[in-house]
Scaffold this active site. Structure first.
Site, mmCIF file in Angstrom:
data_model
loop_
_atom_site.group_PDB
_atom_site.id
_atom_site.type_symbol
_atom_site.label_atom_id
_atom_site.label_comp_id
_atom_site.label_asym_id
_atom_site.label_seq_id
_atom_site.Cartn_x
_atom_site.Cartn_y
_atom_site.Cartn_z
ATOM 1 N N PHE A 25 41.150 43.338 44.906
ATOM 2 C CA PHE A 25 41.910 44.470 45.346
ATOM 3 C C PHE A 25 42.759 44.530 46.529
ATOM 4 O O PHE A 25 43.919 45.132 46.688
ATOM 5 C CB PHE A 25 41.098 45.661 45.364
ATOM 6 N N CYS A 26 42.150 43.839 47.370
ATOM 7 C CA CYS A 26 43.051 43.691 48.739
ATOM 8 C C CYS A 26 44.472 42.534 48.629
ATOM 9 O O CYS A 26 45.212 42.899 49.158
ATOM 10 C CB CYS A 26 42.045 42.987 49.777
#
Ligand code: GSH
Length: 246
Positions: A25-26
């Site tokens: 997600f990062c």
């Protein structure tokens, strides 16, 4: 692959990403920032203490602080920031077919593709160790944590990933990964990118979540056994160098 530069007045002044280096997600958020050449600082969060995000009520990463405003959840971050910096992007109510295609595939990343990743990278003890070697080498850990987290984390995630397989109805995780890669190439339908001659937010999302696994065994297998490699290489070129401030 020239990118469209943002009008300088729309580029945020100060952007700080609280992240884990290996988190999909990062990496999705980072890919967006890199593609649009938005300078950002990274704070690597220690996943055990999370002391770097103690100031926030939100207990996950990524957190993006844009000129003092906290944004959370990767897709919401990209929506919010995109709304500010991408002039002329439409709101949900007046989407055309291209926007709907982009939206559909961004949803596919969040609801399907990301769930296939853990069962693949923690598939057996050797792949789980390879993944945790990557996680601990690149993450914010003390010397002692590096060693304990590598082995304890690998063992724990091996079992967690078997549970996740059940939860998401995955029988053969590699087959599911290859199928997802082929599904994505089919969606491109002969185009360079889903967005046409330039990546759209769905291209950036797929590439972003795959970035941390690309050079692990699962990512290498995926590129070897599916048609996704050419698109992935085009994305590497299009996204370019990180706009991260060192
Ligand atoms: N839907 C969220 C997003 O897209 O940003 C998911 C974020 C998420 O699950 N992040 C994980 C996390 O911070 C790291 S990959 N988990 C909580 C923890 O590490 O304690």
């Amino acid at each position: 692959h020239a990118k469209e530069p943002l009008p300088p007045e729309l580029v945020p002044k100060e952007v700080v990403l609280y992240q884990y280096e290996a988190c999909p997600f990062c990496n999705k958020v980072k890919t967006f920032l890199d593609y649009y050449d938005i300078p950002y600082k990274v704070v690597e969060v220690n996943p055990l203490s999370k002391k770097e995000i103690k100031w926030s009520d939100y207990k996950k990463v990524p957190i993006l602080v844009v000129d003092g405003e906290q944004l959370v959840d990767s897709s919401a971050i990209i929506d919010k920031l995109g709304g500010k910096i991408l002039p002329g992007r439409k709101t949900d109510s007046d989407l055309d077919d291209d926007d709907n295609e982009e939206k559909k595939w961004r949803g596919w990343v969040d609801n399907h593709l990301v769930h296939i990743l853990s069962p693949n990278i923690y598939r057996n003890t050797s792949e789980a160790l390879e993944s945790f070697d990557y996680i601990t080498s690149n993450g914010n850990f003390s010397f002692t944590e590096k060693i304990t987290v590598k082995y304890a984390g690998a063992a724990a995630m091996y079992f967690v990933s078997k549970k996740l397989k059940k939860k998401y109805n995955i029988t053969d995780e590699r087959a599911a990964l290859y199928e997802a890669a082929e599904t994505w190439v089919d969606a491109l339908n002969g185009r360079e990118f889903l967005g046409g001659s330039k990546p759209n937010l769905a291209d950036l999302a797929v590439y972003g979540v795959l970035r941390p696994i690309r050079y692990l065994r699962s990512g290498n297998d995926m590129v070897k056994h599916t048609r996704i490699g050419d698109w992935y290489t085009r994305m590497e070129g299009a996204v370019g160098e990180p706009s991260r401030i060192k």
